[in-house]
Design an enzyme around this catalytic site. Structure first.
Site, PDB file in Angstrom:
ATOM      1  N   SER B  92      62.317  22.323 143.630  1.00 57.82           N
ATOM      2  CA  SER B  92      61.677  21.328 143.693  1.00 57.82           C
ATOM      3  C   SER B  92      60.792  21.793 142.336  1.00 57.82           C
ATOM      4  O   SER B  92      60.024  22.612 142.043  1.00 57.82           O
ATOM      5  CB  SER B  92      60.451  20.775 144.069  1.00 57.82           C
ATOM      6  N   LYS B 167      61.909  13.269 142.791  1.00 59.62           N
ATOM      7  CA  LYS B 167      60.935  14.292 143.195  1.00 59.62           C
ATOM      8  C   LYS B 167      59.197  13.712 142.872  1.00 59.62           C
ATOM      9  O   LYS B 167      58.585  13.818 143.716  1.00 59.62           O
ATOM     10  CB  LYS B 167      61.855  16.041 143.687  1.00 59.62           C
TER      11      LYS B 167
END
Lengths: 290, 290
Positions: B92, B167
């Protein structure tokens, strides 16, 4: 049952209509024009007369000052109440003021229930309102048959004021979650992604909520006809923030959310659906998601 | 299939384990100790060697700088890639940096997928991760069988970077919704209501969400053992806020949420579950909900 009802507006009229349809005898007070469909009801000359005629008096008014006036002004409800009657305030008003009002009504030998609702005009018409009730269990049980005629999800939250507290908490969560979805979708659009695809990817996961589902869709489709008007959500957050000040606590994100609603109002959007909060984020980002 | 995997930490090790269990030939690179259970894998001397040996190279690293180094440092992945290979970054990291990384990898004749996950350690172990993928449809289809071994809810969001954008959007919604529930429950408690009753009254209504369900319960029960650590959520919001600055847009509520996480860290809570954000609200309100 003899039921008094004061506040026959967009919400109150259909709610009182459900009580009428179930055969209850209504005692009404209106300042101006009589609403249609209540020809069989007794129209009283004052809130005091409403209280004299009924066993249970229901209020559905705009905000705290209106409730205070209808209750305690000359010829107000309090002047007509007598022992054993129940006052039910279904307006959404300050939880702090509610506790003071309840104390004064209780001194008269009456019960006080605060029973604000959630679900808007559609919920009022379809009798599917969520009703959050504060007050004694005995009074709650006595009024419950009436609540069941107006709503679906009826919860006895706790003592006097706790219904209004739950309603304020509800509006904090709803407002701030709208803000969460708004920032996420505007960010996604500004970063070059398709916000509709991003919303889909987020649904069903940990970011999932009714707000992402319903209001996320509104943001993408630009359907900002209310629904629930921003000016009403501003009123509810004002009740949160003024209560917080009296309680000496801080609600930083709620305060910010109110500023974003204010920004919508500055754009002429006080009457937009509250999902249009996204327009405040779009404005500061100079970028629309759709 | 010959699969490279770099980043065998708490998340990466179980994810790579699922690929191993399905019979894929693994090429690994570790800086320090070799993880247990990968005795049959090929351990390479550098990220470049991993890329030389595999058809698909997967990264699962802490943040943007680590991905940049593994890709582009001397003997990095880029040095070992050749035409037709696919780089899959499941870390991420910043969506903006991702677009630049993808452009450089694509110039080598390779495909780049960004495929960050949501679901944490439990999701990694149980192969139930949500995976949000950016990149070409062709590359997505080629890697899809691997994604299906590691996750359940696999979405092709859009072009390169859009997986990371989704995300970030996810973490914005999750963080801000935790903040919404925190302010609502602390307000309810401070106003004298039972926050557990208030949470119940709100569930199923418009304020309903996975966060109210799961993290609302954590707040009431004071179970702040992670779960998902505040310091990881701080990292994700930092990616949101630094991207917003580069994109020249404003995320006011996200910025506030980050400050509240910072306040938790100031209380020694960087390692608490992110639902402990409520402790920042309790601190400014000098009142605990339970």
């Amino acid at each position: 049952m003899r039921v008094g009802f004061i506040g026959l507006g967009i919400m109150g009229a259909p709610m009182a209509g459900h009580l009428r349809d179930a055969g209850h005898e209504l005692f009404l007070y209106v300042r101006n024009r009589r609403p249609e469909g209540f020809e069989a009801a007794t129209f009283c000359a004052s809130p005091a007369e409403v209280a004299e005629g009924s066993d249970i008096v229901i209020l559905m008014l705009p905000n705290t000052p209106e409730v205070e006036e209808v209750l305690f002004a000359e010829a107000g409800v309090a002047a007509g109440l007598s022992e054993g009657k129940i006052l039910v305030d279904m307006s959404s008003i300050s939880p702090i003021a509610t506790k003071a009002f309840a104390a004064r009504i209780t001194e008269l030998g009456c019960d006080y229930l605060d029973a604000p609702v959630s679900g808007g005009e559609v919920g009022a018409k379809e009798a599917t309102l969520a009703i959050m009730v504060g007050g004694t269990a005995e009074a709650f049980e006595r009024v419950r048959p009436l609540f069941d005629l107006m709503g679906k999800n009826v919860t006895h939250v706790g003592a006097a004021g706790d219904g209004q507290t739950a309603k304020v908490a509800n509006q904090i969560v709803v407002g701030l979650t709208i803000g969460a979805v708004a920032e996420a979708l505007v960010f996604a659009a500004k970063a070059g992604a398709d916000p509709a695809k991003v919303r889909e990817a987020l649904m069903g996961g940990f970011a999932g909520s009714r707000i992402l589902e319903v209001h996320g869709k509104r943001m993408l489709e630009r359907t900002f006809k209310p629904g629930f008007r921003i000016e009403l959500h501003q009123k509810d957050l004002e009740n949160a923030l003024s209560s917080a000040r009296l309680l000496q606590m801080a609600l930083p994100a709620t305060a910010l959310c109110q500023q974003l609603f204010n920004s919508c109002a500055a754009q002429g959007g006080a009457g937009w659906d509250h999902s249009a909060l996204v327009r405040a984020i779009e404005l500061v980002g100079r970028h629309e998601i759709a």
